[in-house]
Motif scaffolding. Structure first.
Motif, PDB file in Angstrom:
ATOM      1  N   GLU A 158       0.833  -1.203   0.000  1.00  0.00           N
ATOM      2  CA  GLU A 158       0.000   0.000   0.000  1.00  0.00           C
ATOM      3  C   GLU A 158       0.867   1.252   0.000  1.00  0.00           C
ATOM      4  OE1 GLU A 158      -3.367   2.200   2.803  1.00  0.00           O
ATOM      5  OE2 GLU A 158      -2.750   0.128   3.227  1.00  0.00           O
ATOM      6  N   ARG A 159       1.929   1.238   0.811  1.00  0.00           N
ATOM      7  CA  ARG A 159       2.826   2.396   0.840  1.00  0.00           C
ATOM      8  C   ARG A 159       3.512   2.602  -0.509  1.00  0.00           C
ATOM      9  NH1 ARG A 159       3.945   0.112   5.956  1.00  0.00           N
ATOM     10  NH2 ARG A 159       5.864  -0.854   5.177  1.00  0.00           N
ATOM     11  N   ALA A 160       3.734   1.495  -1.260  1.00  0.00           N
ATOM     12  CA  ALA A 160       4.368   1.581  -2.582  1.00  0.00           C
ATOM     13  C   ALA A 160       3.364   1.906  -3.678  1.00  0.00           C
ATOM     14  CB  ALA A 160       5.079   0.270  -2.898  1.00  0.00           C
ATOM     15  N   GLY A 161       2.068   2.003  -3.324  1.00  0.00           N
ATOM     16  CA  GLY A 161       1.050   2.336  -4.305  1.00  0.00           C
ATOM     17  C   GLY A 161       0.536   1.162  -5.109  1.00  0.00           C
ATOM     18  N   LEU A 162       0.853  -0.069  -4.697  1.00  0.00           N
ATOM     19  CA  LEU A 162       0.399  -1.247  -5.442  1.00  0.00           C
ATOM     20  C   LEU A 162      -1.062  -1.568  -5.159  1.00  0.00           C
ATOM     21  CD1 LEU A 162       3.456  -3.660  -5.065  1.00  0.00           C
ATOM     22  CD2 LEU A 162       3.141  -1.699  -6.587  1.00  0.00           C
ATOM     23  N   VAL A 163      -1.507  -1.286  -3.971  1.00  0.00           N
ATOM     24  CA  VAL A 163      -2.916  -1.465  -3.617  1.00  0.00           C
ATOM     25  C   VAL A 163      -3.383  -0.179  -2.938  1.00  0.00           C
ATOM     26  CG1 VAL A 163      -2.913  -3.977  -3.415  1.00  0.00           C
ATOM     27  CG2 VAL A 163      -2.235  -2.600  -1.452  1.00  0.00           C
ATOM     28  N   THR A 164      -4.658   0.122  -3.114  1.00  0.00           N
ATOM     29  CA  THR A 164      -5.208   1.374  -2.543  1.00  0.00           C
ATOM     30  C   THR A 164      -6.524   1.083  -1.844  1.00  0.00           C
ATOM     31  OG1 THR A 164      -6.263   1.849  -4.677  1.00  0.00           O
ATOM     32  CG2 THR A 164      -4.099   2.843  -4.274  1.00  0.00           C
ATOM     33  N   PRO A 165      -6.479   0.379  -0.727  1.00  0.00           N
ATOM     34  CA  PRO A 165      -7.727   0.060  -0.036  1.00  0.00           C
ATOM     35  C   PRO A 165      -8.390   1.318   0.515  1.00  0.00           C
ATOM     36  CG  PRO A 165      -5.843  -0.482   1.350  1.00  0.00           C
ATOM     37  CD  PRO A 165      -5.299  -0.130   0.000  1.00  0.00           C
ATOM     38  N   SER A 166      -9.709   1.233   0.614  1.00  0.00           N
ATOM     39  CA  SER A 166     -10.439   2.331   1.255  1.00  0.00           C
ATOM     40  C   SER A 166     -10.446   2.089   2.761  1.00  0.00           C
ATOM     41  CB  SER A 166     -11.875   2.394   0.719  1.00  0.00           C
ATOM     42  OG  SER A 166     -12.544   1.173   1.000  1.00  0.00           O
ATOM     43  N   GLY A 194      10.013 -12.121  -9.969  1.00  0.00           N
ATOM     44  CA  GLY A 194      11.285 -11.435  -9.848  1.00  0.00           C
ATOM     45  C   GLY A 194      11.232  -9.936 -10.044  1.00  0.00           C
ATOM     46  N   TYR A 195      10.032  -9.364 -10.160  1.00  0.00           N
ATOM     47  CA  TYR A 195       9.913  -7.924 -10.368  1.00  0.00           C
ATOM     48  C   TYR A 195       9.993  -7.191  -9.032  1.00  0.00           C
ATOM     49  CZ  TYR A 195       8.662  -8.559 -15.247  1.00  0.00           C
ATOM     50  OH  TYR A 195       8.693  -8.878 -16.580  1.00  0.00           O
ATOM     51  N   ARG A 196      10.645  -6.037  -9.047  1.00  0.00           N
ATOM     52  CA  ARG A 196      10.750  -5.194  -7.856  1.00  0.00           C
ATOM     53  C   ARG A 196       9.494  -4.332  -7.711  1.00  0.00           C
ATOM     54  NH1 ARG A 196      15.298  -3.827 -10.680  1.00  0.00           N
ATOM     55  NH2 ARG A 196      14.510  -1.692 -10.848  1.00  0.00           N
ATOM     56  N   LEU A 197       9.294  -3.822  -6.499  1.00  0.00           N
ATOM     57  CA  LEU A 197       8.112  -3.003  -6.243  1.00  0.00           C
ATOM     58  C   LEU A 197       8.079  -1.779  -7.154  1.00  0.00           C
ATOM     59  CD1 LEU A 197       7.813  -3.048  -2.342  1.00  0.00           C
ATOM     60  CD2 LEU A 197       6.716  -4.550  -4.017  1.00  0.00           C
ATOM     61  N   ASP A 198       9.262  -1.166  -7.390  1.00  0.00           N
ATOM     62  CA  ASP A 198       9.267   0.030  -8.221  1.00  0.00           C
ATOM     63  C   ASP A 198       9.011  -0.287  -9.694  1.00  0.00           C
ATOM     64  OD1 ASP A 198      11.696  -1.256  -8.592  1.00  0.00           O
ATOM     65  OD2 ASP A 198      12.860   0.573  -8.721  1.00  0.00           O
ATOM     66  N   GLN A 199       9.153  -1.560 -10.079  1.00  0.00           N
ATOM     67  CA  GLN A 199       8.804  -1.976 -11.435  1.00  0.00           C
ATOM     68  C   GLN A 199       7.328  -2.328 -11.536  1.00  0.00           C
ATOM     69  OE1 GLN A 199      11.727  -5.203 -11.563  1.00  0.00           O
ATOM     70  NE2 GLN A 199      12.817  -4.156 -13.194  1.00  0.00           N
ATOM     71  N   ILE A 200       6.766  -2.833 -10.445  1.00  0.00           N
ATOM     72  CA  ILE A 200       5.374  -3.284 -10.449  1.00  0.00           C
ATOM     73  C   ILE A 200       4.412  -2.106 -10.407  1.00  0.00           C
ATOM     74  CG2 ILE A 200       3.635  -4.596  -9.158  1.00  0.00           C
ATOM     75  CD1 ILE A 200       5.924  -6.393  -8.171  1.00  0.00           C
ATOM     76  N   ALA A 201       4.744  -1.094  -9.628  1.00  0.00           N
ATOM     77  CA  ALA A 201       3.814   0.026  -9.419  1.00  0.00           C
ATOM     78  C   ALA A 201       3.346   0.661 -10.729  1.00  0.00           C
ATOM     79  CB  ALA A 201       4.449   1.068  -8.506  1.00  0.00           C
ATOM     80  N   PRO A 202       4.238   1.007 -11.661  1.00  0.00           N
ATOM     81  CA  PRO A 202       3.735   1.620 -12.903  1.00  0.00           C
ATOM     82  C   PRO A 202       2.929   0.661 -13.763  1.00  0.00           C
ATOM     83  CG  PRO A 202       6.114   1.283 -13.011  1.00  0.00           C
ATOM     84  CD  PRO A 202       5.707   1.028 -11.599  1.00  0.00           C
ATOM     85  N   LEU A 203       3.228  -0.630 -13.697  1.00  0.00           N
ATOM     86  CA  LEU A 203       2.452  -1.606 -14.461  1.00  0.00           C
ATOM     87  C   LEU A 203       1.024  -1.680 -13.945  1.00  0.00           C
ATOM     88  CD1 LEU A 203       5.068  -4.505 -14.822  1.00  0.00           C
ATOM     89  CD2 LEU A 203       4.412  -2.816 -16.541  1.00  0.00           C
ATOM     90  N   ILE A 204       0.888  -1.735 -12.624  1.00  0.00           N
ATOM     91  CA  ILE A 204      -0.454  -1.796 -12.040  1.00  0.00           C
ATOM     92  C   ILE A 204      -1.207  -0.501 -12.316  1.00  0.00           C
ATOM     93  CG2 ILE A 204      -1.706  -1.843  -9.846  1.00  0.00           C
ATOM     94  CD1 ILE A 204       0.125  -3.993  -8.891  1.00  0.00           C
ATOM     95  N   ALA A 205      -0.496   0.621 -12.267  1.00  0.00           N
ATOM     96  CA  ALA A 205      -1.149   1.896 -12.565  1.00  0.00           C
ATOM     97  C   ALA A 205      -1.698   1.899 -13.987  1.00  0.00           C
ATOM     98  CB  ALA A 205      -0.168   3.049 -12.367  1.00  0.00           C
ATOM     99  N   GLN A 206      -0.945   1.332 -14.929  1.00  0.00           N
ATOM    100  CA  GLN A 206      -1.411   1.270 -16.312  1.00  0.00           C
ATOM    101  C   GLN A 206      -2.583   0.318 -16.458  1.00  0.00           C
ATOM    102  OE1 GLN A 206       1.751   1.089 -19.408  1.00  0.00           O
ATOM    103  NE2 GLN A 206       3.160   1.280 -17.696  1.00  0.00           N
TER     104      GLN A 206
END
Length: 252
Positions: A158-166, A194-206
């Protein structure tokens, strides 16, 4: 007149090194690490190698791309101490890991095919403790259990922006809607890939913005290519290892 090492069977460190673009120090280091059998010595104490050492070096360098440096080193050490069963076990573990990685990729692709618009938490959902479920979504405990991770991992995501719970307005507890569950599952699979959090965040955002597979198409193609390359490299490594084993069985 200088003797040809190919006809005499005696090889100098420089002969092994030049074949593979290595330094003579690297060859000595490989011998010290047990990757190569112990070298012979001349009357003056200089190292001498034989075709057996050339096969060992070729096998090690061929094993590294598919198995990694650590596993390749362990394989060669096992062979050189006459423990081929241990070498084969390490090879089997690498193949098992490759198979698991393929299954992970397939799971990611299934998760993406199943993408849906999701649903927001139902208005007026009854408050529940932070580890309980709700008709409007999932709480941190059940979601963590579903994924086989700890609640702390979800909070990190959540802190990395991968999930955004209410948040429940009365209790402040996290509520994960269907889209959050999807994103958490996708993040989990990509982490296993093998993906890092900083690689995952923009993918999930897209994925959130596009609602489909296209944003991850390039990443998935790259993932497929890397797995295929590892599989092909393992085949090449197996061939060189087999050549080394056969040469060792025949004697130096």
């Amino acid at each position: 007149m200088r003797q040809n090492p190919q006809t005499t069977g005696r090889l100098r460190p420089i002969d092994l090194a030049r074949r593979h673009g290595l330094s003579t120090q690297a060859v000595r280091n490989y011998e010290a690490a047990g990757i190569l059998p112990a070298a012979g010595r001349t009357a003056h104490g200089y190292r001498t190698y034989a075709p057996l050492h050339a096969h060992a070096l070729a096998a090690f360098l061929a094993l590294v791309p598919g198995h990694g440096h650590g596993a390749a080193t362990s394989i060669m050490r096992a062979v050189n101490r006459d423990d081929p069963e241990e070498a084969f076990r390490i090879v089997d573990e690498s193949h098992a890991q490759l198979l698991e990685d393929r299954r992970t990729l397939q799971a990611v692709e299934r998760a993406l095919r199943d993408l849906g618009p999701g649903a927001a938490p139902a208005p007026g959902a009854a408050p529940a403790p932070d580890d309980a479920s709700s008709p409007g979504g999932m709480f941190v405990g059940p979601l963590a259990g579903k994924l086989g991770i700890g609640p702390a991992t979800l909070r990190k995501w959540e802190r990395a922006g991968l999930v955004t719970p209410s948040r429940d307005p009365r209790t402040g507890y996290r509520v994960y809607a269907d889209t959050d569950v999807r994103d958490a599952g996708l993040a989990h699979q990509l982490r296993r890939g093998g993906y890092r959090l900083d690689q995952i965040a923009p993918l999930i955002a897209q994925v959130r913005a596009a609602g489909g597979l296209e944003p991850l198409a390039a990443a998935l193609r790259d993932w497929h290519a890397r797995l295929a390359a590892r599989g092909r490299a393992m085949l090449a490594g197996a061939a060189e290892l087999d050549a080394y084993l056969r040469h060792a069985d025949d004697g130096p």
